[in-house]
Design an enzyme around this catalytic site. Structure first.
Site, PDB file in Angstrom:
ATOM      1  N   CYS A 187     108.784  41.044  42.149  1.00  0.00           N
ATOM      2  CA  CYS A 187     108.770  39.613  41.812  1.00  0.00           C
ATOM      3  C   CYS A 187     110.025  39.250  41.041  1.00  0.00           C
ATOM      4  CB  CYS A 187     107.515  39.271  41.026  1.00  0.00           C
ATOM      5  SG  CYS A 187     107.204  40.382  39.651  1.00  0.00           S
ATOM      6  N   GLU A 193     100.751  35.173  38.152  1.00  0.00           N
ATOM      7  CA  GLU A 193     102.142  35.630  38.239  1.00  0.00           C
ATOM      8  C   GLU A 193     102.526  35.507  39.698  1.00  0.00           C
ATOM      9  OE1 GLU A 193     104.850  37.564  39.255  1.00  0.00           O
ATOM     10  OE2 GLU A 193     104.708  39.324  37.943  1.00  0.00           O
TER      11      GLU A 193
HETATM   12  P1  NDP Z   1      99.076  36.943  48.680  1.00  0.00           P
HETATM   13  O1  NDP Z   1      99.397  36.086  47.505  1.00  0.00           O
HETATM   14  O2  NDP Z   1      98.476  36.287  49.847  1.00  0.00           O
HETATM   15  O3  NDP Z   1      98.107  38.149  48.226  1.00  0.00           O
HETATM   16  C1  NDP Z   1      97.927  38.610  46.892  1.00  0.00           C
HETATM   17  C2  NDP Z   1      96.481  39.067  46.698  1.00  0.00           C
HETATM   18  O4  NDP Z   1      95.598  37.957  46.857  1.00  0.00           O
HETATM   19  C3  NDP Z   1      96.025  40.101  47.732  1.00  0.00           C
HETATM   20  O5  NDP Z   1      95.128  41.006  47.116  1.00  0.00           O
HETATM   21  C4  NDP Z   1      95.288  39.239  48.742  1.00  0.00           C
HETATM   22  O6  NDP Z   1      94.383  39.948  49.512  1.00  0.00           O
HETATM   23  C5  NDP Z   1      94.582  38.256  47.821  1.00  0.00           C
HETATM   24  N1  NDP Z   1      94.168  37.011  48.443  1.00  0.00           N
HETATM   25  C6  NDP Z   1      94.598  36.442  49.600  1.00  0.00           C
HETATM   26  N2  NDP Z   1      93.975  35.251  49.802  1.00  0.00           N
HETATM   27  C7  NDP Z   1      93.140  35.067  48.742  1.00  0.00           C
HETATM   28  C8  NDP Z   1      92.247  34.032  48.353  1.00  0.00           C
HETATM   29  N3  NDP Z   1      92.073  32.924  49.086  1.00  0.00           N
HETATM   30  N4  NDP Z   1      91.554  34.168  47.203  1.00  0.00           N
HETATM   31  C9  NDP Z   1      91.719  35.254  46.431  1.00  0.00           C
HETATM   32  N5  NDP Z   1      92.553  36.270  46.738  1.00  0.00           N
HETATM   33  C10 NDP Z   1      93.258  36.181  47.880  1.00  0.00           C
HETATM   34  O7  NDP Z   1     100.393  37.696  49.012  1.00  0.00           O
HETATM   35  P2  NDP Z   1     100.872  38.389  50.353  1.00  0.00           P
HETATM   36  O8  NDP Z   1     100.487  39.803  50.247  1.00  0.00           O
HETATM   37  O9  NDP Z   1     100.410  37.668  51.577  1.00  0.00           O
HETATM   38  O10 NDP Z   1     102.450  38.184  50.234  1.00  0.00           O
HETATM   39  C11 NDP Z   1     102.998  36.912  50.520  1.00  0.00           C
HETATM   40  C12 NDP Z   1     104.219  36.648  49.695  1.00  0.00           C
HETATM   41  O11 NDP Z   1     103.891  36.681  48.305  1.00  0.00           O
HETATM   42  C13 NDP Z   1     105.312  37.662  49.857  1.00  0.00           C
HETATM   43  O12 NDP Z   1     106.059  37.342  50.986  1.00  0.00           O
HETATM   44  C14 NDP Z   1     106.063  37.521  48.579  1.00  0.00           C
HETATM   45  O13 NDP Z   1     106.994  36.485  48.711  1.00  0.00           O
HETATM   46  C15 NDP Z   1     105.003  37.107  47.557  1.00  0.00           C
HETATM   47  N6  NDP Z   1     104.547  38.197  46.692  1.00  0.00           N
HETATM   48  C16 NDP Z   1     104.775  38.119  45.358  1.00  0.00           C
HETATM   49  C17 NDP Z   1     104.394  39.140  44.532  1.00  0.00           C
HETATM   50  C18 NDP Z   1     104.647  39.116  43.065  1.00  0.00           C
HETATM   51  O14 NDP Z   1     104.766  40.188  42.465  1.00  0.00           O
HETATM   52  N7  NDP Z   1     104.702  37.959  42.424  1.00  0.00           N
HETATM   53  C19 NDP Z   1     103.737  40.344  45.033  1.00  0.00           C
HETATM   54  C20 NDP Z   1     103.490  40.308  46.467  1.00  0.00           C
HETATM   55  C21 NDP Z   1     103.891  39.263  47.239  1.00  0.00           C
HETATM   56  P3  NDP Z   1      94.908  40.604  50.892  1.00  0.00           P
HETATM   57  O15 NDP Z   1      96.089  41.445  50.567  1.00  0.00           O
HETATM   58  O16 NDP Z   1      93.756  41.397  51.324  1.00  0.00           O
HETATM   59  O17 NDP Z   1      95.243  39.426  51.775  1.00  0.00           O
END
Ligand code: NDP
Length: 519
Positions: A287, A253
């Site tokens: 989202c 998602e």
């Molecule tokens: P990310 O997609 O980077 O993070 C989501 C999760 O993935 C976190 O738990 C993160 O850990 C983890 N993660 C990061 N890198 C990896 C990897 N290589 N392999 C597996 N897991 C990983 O989102 P961000 O928090 O950086 O947000 C960035 C953008 O994403 C926002 O600006 C927004 O636009 C969007 N977003 C969308 C959401 C939705 O509901 N669809 C929710 C949140 C953000 P960690 O947090 O420790 O880095």
């Protein structure tokens, strides 16, 4: 010796000041204060959790739907008994308003524990299948769903209950063990709910929480039978690529850029109220928040006036309880930079800021951006094409519904969308033309609360969906069973092949299937 999981639970430390490579300093984004520390789990730690999860999963599966539901229903009651505690922890690590934490985290969690406890069994019951094939007629055909084993849930920071811990619930209800990697920004809610599950009788090791940074999430992918990921499109692609190495299925998602279309015959008051509500809800960090609005010319001025009045009145402050603030802090400090970049880019290209437009909060540290309304925007601006994920509402005037549909679909994303029209048939007809996984007519965002309705994205917004029957069967291996009950010792079409039988068979097939017309 304490297990790693017990070590995690006992090591939430609210006194130590700094983060390092072995522990995360969790901040309250509304104040900037460090409120706790949690450990960073290494790849070896994750491997140990996976071994533990696999060891206890068969017994959890053997409990059956009734035994598992009992634990989930107890947890539903635990959530209602601990409402204030859950809301407080969610608020403390996200900085969101009390009402946002109540509705979209706590209330969702309460409903989800009950929903999956009740519906796992009917959704996963064996399905009898009938066939039109003359070759297998009379056989018993059954489709069954059996838990995959160990599920990895990787969650974001915007809704620590809903799209993080919440995805573990159907996986558990199906009979899997789960390891959840919460966002480094918001691990405390997951640890609290884990504590709750254990109090409710969840056997140790069935549900585990692996705190850490992205590397911990990446390590998890290599150890599980399926990955449920919520987050950015960029990280989602990395997750999918890594999972491909072990042919591990994924459900993703990802981001969205949800359009709202306000047609000339819309109830302008309702459209304006919902535009403000669902662009600013959770400080715009949803989202499926309203990210951009297209308004037909005849109602544009009235719509903008109502939105401006409503947005100006919003109380952008740290919530201290029910009714004390409307729009809270931004959970992720980096997100403030993104929002500011989008607003500045829009201004530089000719947009007008009618409300807000600035980062920060007079008298408060932490991560803040003012509720912001932009007009005179177009698709050359990042605020109309990239995910902003903040409290902004860019509004664009369009000549007609055709232009609104064209612009709404002019996006790599396709998560949600909304259409406003008093003519319900017209509203639904427009909804059906939008390239989005979920569309509301005369509403927005609340589709997420209908747990029976699949919720997932088109285009770059994701793969698969949560909720509904597919929201639990995705955590299962599908097994098709064919049972031949009444059979001959030998069948005529089998070895040795005989010319007469082969020709006869061809004749029969041509008789059965060859009577249609070619034009
Ligand atoms: P990310 O997609 O980077 O993070 C989501 C999760 O993935 C976190 O738990 C993160 O850990 C983890 N993660 C990061 N890198 C990896 C990897 N290589 N392999 C597996 N897991 C990983 O989102 P961000 O928090 O950086 O947000 C960035 C953008 O994403 C926002 O600006 C927004 O636009 C969007 N977003 C969308 C959401 C939705 O509901 N669809 C929710 C949140 C953000 P960690 O947090 O420790 O880095």
């Amino acid at each position: 010796m304490a297990t790693k999981e017990q070590a995690i639970e006992s090591s939430v430390d609210s006194t130590a000041p700094n983060a390092d490579a072995t522990r995360i300093a969790v901040e309250n984004p509304a104040t900037g204060e460090v409120i706790a520390h949690v450990p960073v789990l290494s790849p070896d730690d994750v491997a140990a959790l996976a071994r533990r999860g696999r060891a206890v999963q068969p017994a959890w599966k053997a409990l059956g739907f009734e035994g598992r539901s009992r634990v989930l229903l107890r947890m539903q009651k635990w959530m209602t008994d601990h409402a204030e505690r859950v809301i407080e922890v969610v608020m403390s690590e996200t900085g969101k308003a009390y009402e946002d934490a109540q509705l979209a985290d706590w209330a969702y969690g309460v409903a989800a524990f009950g929903f999956w406890a009740k519906n796992a069994e009917p959704y996963l019951a064996d399905e009898k299948v009938s066939t039109a094939s003359p070759f297998v007629k009379g056989r018993k055909l059954v489709l069954r769903h059996t838990p995959l084993g160990l599920i990895g849930v990787i969650g974001p920071w915007n809704y620590p209950v809903t799209n993080s811990f919440g995805d573990a619930i159907p996986a558990l209800a199906a009979g899997n063990a789960v390891i959840l990697k919460p966002s480094e920004i918001t691990p405390l809610t997951s640890l609290l709910l884990l504590e709750g599950l254990h109090e409710c009788g969840m056997p140790e090791g069935v549900m585990q929480v692996a705190t850490g940074y992205g590397d911990t999430g990446a390590a998890l992918i290599d150890h599980v039978d399926m990955v449920m990921f919520t987050g950015s499109t960029a990280t989602g692609k990395r997750v999918m690529a890594q999972a491909a190495e072990t042919l591990t299925p994924v459900s993703l998602e990802l981001g969205g850029k949800d359009p709202m279309l306000v047609l000339a015959d819309a109830d302008v008051d309702r459209a304006a109220n919902l535009a403000v509500q669902y662009s600013m809800f959770n400080a715009g960090q949803s989202c499926i928040s309203v990210e951009r609005v297209y308004v037909e010319e005849p109602v544009y001025d009235a719509f903008v006036a109502k939105v401006t009045e409503k947005a100006r009145a919003l109380r952008n402050d740290a919530s201290t309880g029910p009714g004390t603030a409307d729009v809270g802090a931004m959970t992720f400090s980096n997100q403030v930079e993104i929002v500011e970049r989008h607003v500045e880019d829009a201004k530089a290209k000719g947009a007008k800021v009618l409300v807000g437009g600035h980062r920060g909060h007079a008298g408060r540290s932490g991560s803040w951006f003012e509720p912001t309304v932009l007009v005179d925007v177009d698709h050359t601006m990042a605020c109309m094409t990239e995910e902003t994920f903040g409290p902004t509402l860019p509004i664009m005037k369009v000549a007609d519904a055709e232009e609104a549909v064209r612009l709404a679909n002019d996006s790599p994303y396709g998560l949600g969308a909304s259409v406003f029209s008093k003519d319900l048939d017209k509203g639904e007809a427009v909804a059906r033309r939008l390239e989005a996984g979920a569309v509301c007519v005369n509403d927005a965002l609340v589709n997420y609360l209908a747990l029976e309705l699949p919720m997932g994205g088109a285009k770059a917004s994701g793969v698969g969906y949560r909720h509904g029957k597919g929201g639990i069967t995705k955590f299962c291996q599908h097994q098709s069973i064919l049972v031949t009950r009444f059979a001959l010792k030998d069948e005529p079409q089998m070895y040795p092949y005989k010319k007469g039988v082969t020709k006869g068979l061809q004749k029969a097939i041509r008789f059965l299937y060859g009577r249609g017309k070619r034009s």
